[in-house]
Design an enzyme around this catalytic site. Structure first.
Site, PDB file in Angstrom:
ATOM      1  N   ARG A 196       0.846  -1.194   0.000  1.00 45.60           N
ATOM      2  CA  ARG A 196       0.000   0.000   0.000  1.00 45.60           C
ATOM      3  C   ARG A 196       0.880   1.242   0.000  1.00 45.60           C
ATOM      4  NH1 ARG A 196      -1.960   3.428   4.307  1.00 45.60           N
ATOM      5  NH2 ARG A 196      -4.144   4.056   4.072  1.00 45.60           N
ATOM      6  N   LEU A 197       0.717   2.096  -1.000  1.00 44.23           N
ATOM      7  CA  LEU A 197       1.462   3.345  -1.076  1.00 44.23           C
ATOM      8  C   LEU A 197       0.654   4.412  -0.349  1.00 44.23           C
ATOM      9  CD1 LEU A 197       2.729   3.330  -4.791  1.00 44.23           C
ATOM     10  CD2 LEU A 197       3.741   2.267  -2.759  1.00 44.23           C
ATOM     11  N   ASP A 198       1.084   4.749   0.853  1.00 44.47           N
ATOM     12  CA  ASP A 198       0.341   5.663   1.713  1.00 44.47           C
ATOM     13  C   ASP A 198       0.522   7.110   1.269  1.00 44.47           C
ATOM     14  OD1 ASP A 198      -1.013   6.436   4.308  1.00 44.47           O
ATOM     15  OD2 ASP A 198       0.950   7.379   4.595  1.00 44.47           O
ATOM     16  N   ALA A 199      -0.602   7.854   1.221  1.00 40.13           N
ATOM     17  CA  ALA A 199      -0.575   9.292   0.913  1.00 40.13           C
ATOM     18  C   ALA A 199       0.228   9.595  -0.340  1.00 40.13           C
ATOM     19  CB  ALA A 199      -0.024  10.080   2.102  1.00 40.13           C
ATOM     20  N   VAL A 200       0.163   8.699  -1.299  1.00 42.11           N
ATOM     21  CA  VAL A 200       1.069   8.749  -2.446  1.00 42.11           C
ATOM     22  C   VAL A 200       0.830   9.969  -3.339  1.00 42.11           C
ATOM     23  CG1 VAL A 200      -0.393   7.306  -3.927  1.00 42.11           C
ATOM     24  CG2 VAL A 200       2.080   7.309  -4.258  1.00 42.11           C
TER      25      VAL A 200
END
Length: 565
Positions: free
Chosen positions: A231-235
């Site tokens: 999961r790429l957070d706040a991408v």
């Protein structure tokens, strides 16, 4: 194939950095990728199917005396949840300083309270793992940031210094907090650094090739430790260009494509998932052309739209929106959820619901104990962007009895499990949790309302005692998930159609490639609904009842999943 992927990686690097990413940088990157690929030992599942259901949880969700939190969680999972969920999304389990893990101190370590990488591996023996890659920012307590403040060689450009006189009014602000925070270097010089989310979450400077190399190394470490979903957070905020909104910029998309290509080269089958709590058209832009960017995006409109439909007893908006989703794009799908560690985002509703209806929903939930977070707008006004509440309490009033509360909750989750895509269920949901008011008061922030932690003994006792809300939620929601996992019609890519019988009765039809058809009927009202429904003899998979009559009767808040008898 490997040559094509490496060519794509080089192309993305050229588009992002030009000559700044020099031959030395490329040699370092190539060596990292080849070494990591050689260390990958087990193949990954390609794609997805109806059996894939994700549990979202904190690693320290349960505690027992004398052992690591992950050891406790793994035992609990194996006993109560292993047969229900295929994947476990471990929210950030690294050393951290704030935001319940999303201010990462050290990307490469497991928080000692949680255990170590061997504990993670033991959980991975019975579930596929999903890790958070907190790629936009890191903790002000991290060694990287301390090295920056102490002006250590190699860290001069790790973070984004900005003249505070710079016109940044166009920057999209997710929080009502200052965008720039002053910090003093060892030399005494004061630098104003970009802090999108808080003064303890310092944005990384991806314009620096050294930062990119360091973060690729983090991604490779996660792949080696067993992350099959990342999961790429706040991408969306990753690239900054003053004078723009600094969200969803072209180079941000190129970086996501680069991360996808890295994962494809090192560990084929890895799924990249982007977390962008934004309007739908911006969210789905991270699917790229269907082959080159994220394989999944969070389906952010679904949680508030289901909530709105049940609150208004009217499925029309939900149905109309569902039919805009279109068919599967082959190599991409949705990551569907109703609840998570964060609140219920409101920005994805904008453009789908009138602002007056959004505000009405917010006011109704506030009146029942929900908390609300606000964002600043470029014109100086502010808007609600997130409702903080457990999904159980979001659906019902305090005056509701537990039978009604559970019926509405199961209806919402039956909708979740019927939608095309891979469903994810938050740990507080499968546990039937109510609002943690004491946690909000004790910890001082709104999101604590849906982040309660437990002793293993207390939660096991609740699940083992029949008749209480927690036990019935766990039992009946698990039942729905088990049905979903055994029917090809619920494959994420199966054909999908939504329609209304009337404004309260919502119908979804799923059709699998093997010919299996399931018709899902949902009564979103508080009164019994009866209607004619053409078709042969049907079997309701949920109640295990065969229906011979041409007329269907749905009790308030009831779901039926009908297949041919």
């Amino acid at each position: 194939m490997e040559i094509k992927i490496m060519d794509a990686i080089k192309n993305y690097l050229a588009l992002v950095y030009g000559e700044k990413f020099n031959q030395d940088h490329l040699q370092q990157l190539t060596a990292m990728l080849d070494r990591a690929r050689g260390e990958m030992t087990s193949p990954r599942k390609k794609g997805w199917d109806e059996s894939d259901v994700v549990l979202i949880t904190y690693a320290d969700q349960f505690r027992a005396q004398g052992e690591s939190r992950l050891a406790t969680f793994t035992r609990f999972f194996n006993h109560y949840l292993r047969s229900t969920f295929s994947h476990v999304h471990l929210l950030p389990f690294y050393p951290w300083s704030s935001d319940d893990g999303f201010s990462v101190i050290d990307y490469h370590r497991v928080d000692p309270l949680n255990g170590d990488w061997d504990d993670v591996a033991r959980l991975g023996q019975n579930a596929r793992l999903m890790f958070d890659f907190v790629c936009n920012h890191m903790s002000a307590k991290s060694e990287w940031f301390k090295n920056y403040l102490h002006q250590q060689p190699g860290f001069e450009d790790f973070f984004i210094a900005m003249d505070p006189a710079t016109d940044l009014h166009a920057v999209t602000r997710p929080r009502a907090l200052p965008l720039l925070t002053p910090f003093t270097l060892a030399s005494g010089e004061v630098k104003h650094l970009w802090t999108t989310f808080s003064d303890d979450q310092i944005d990384l400077n991806f314009a620096s090739p050294r930062v990119l190399l360091a973060m690729v190394e983090v991604l490779l470490h996660y792949l080696k430790e067993g992350a099959q979903y990342v999961r790429l957070d706040a991408v969306g905020f990753m690239w900054k260009t003053p004078g723009t909104s600094c969200i969803h910029l072209e180079k941000t998309h190129l970086l996501v494509k680069l991360f996808r290509a890295v994962a494809d080269y090192v560990a084929p089958g890895t799924v990249i998932i982007t977390e962008t709590n934004v309007p739908h058209k911006d969210n789905i832009s991270y699917l790229g052309n269907g082959h080159d960017e994220a394989q999944m995006v969070y389906q952010f409109p679904l949680p508030p739209l289901v909530l709105h439909a049940i609150h208004t007893r009217n499925a029309r908006t939900l149905c109309d929106w569902a039919n805009t989703l279109g068919a599967s794009r082959g190599e991409t799908t949705w990551f569907n959820f109703l609840a998570s560690h964060d609140g219920i985002g409101l920005n994805p509703l904008r453009g789908i619901l009138p602002e007056a209806e959004i505000l009405s929903l917010v006011e109704a939930l506030q009146a029942e104990g929900a908390r609300v977070n606000w964002k600043n707008n470029p014109d100086g006004s502010r808007s609600p962007y997130e409702i903080n509440v457990t999904y159980m309490d979001a659906l019902s009033t305090r005056a509701c009895d537990d039978a009604t509360r559970l019926a509405r909750f199961l209806l919402a989750h039956a909708i979740l499990l019927t939608f095309p895509g891979v469903p994810a269920v938050y740990i507080q949901s499968i546990l039937g949790s109510r609002n943690d008011e004491e946690g909000v008061e004790r910890l001082g922030y709104n999101r604590a309302i849906n982040r309660q932690k437990y002793t293993e003994a207390e939660i096991s006792q609740a699940l083992n005692e029949t008749g209480n809300l927690r036990h019935e939620t766990w039992r009946q929601l698990s039942h729905l998930i088990h049905i979903r996992r055994s029917h090809a019609a619920f494959h994420p890519d199966s054909l999908f159609n939504a329609e209304l019988i009337n404004e309260r009765v919502f119908v979804i039809t799923r059709r699998a490639s093997n010919g299996e058809v399931i018709t899902a009927l949902f009564n979103l009202g508080d009164t019994t609904q009866s209607f004619s429904f053409a078709g042969a003899e049907r079997h309701d998979l949920i109640s295990d009842v065969v229906i011979n009559d041409a007329e269907i009767t749905l009790a308030p808040w009831q779901t039926m999943w009908l297949s041919k008898a």
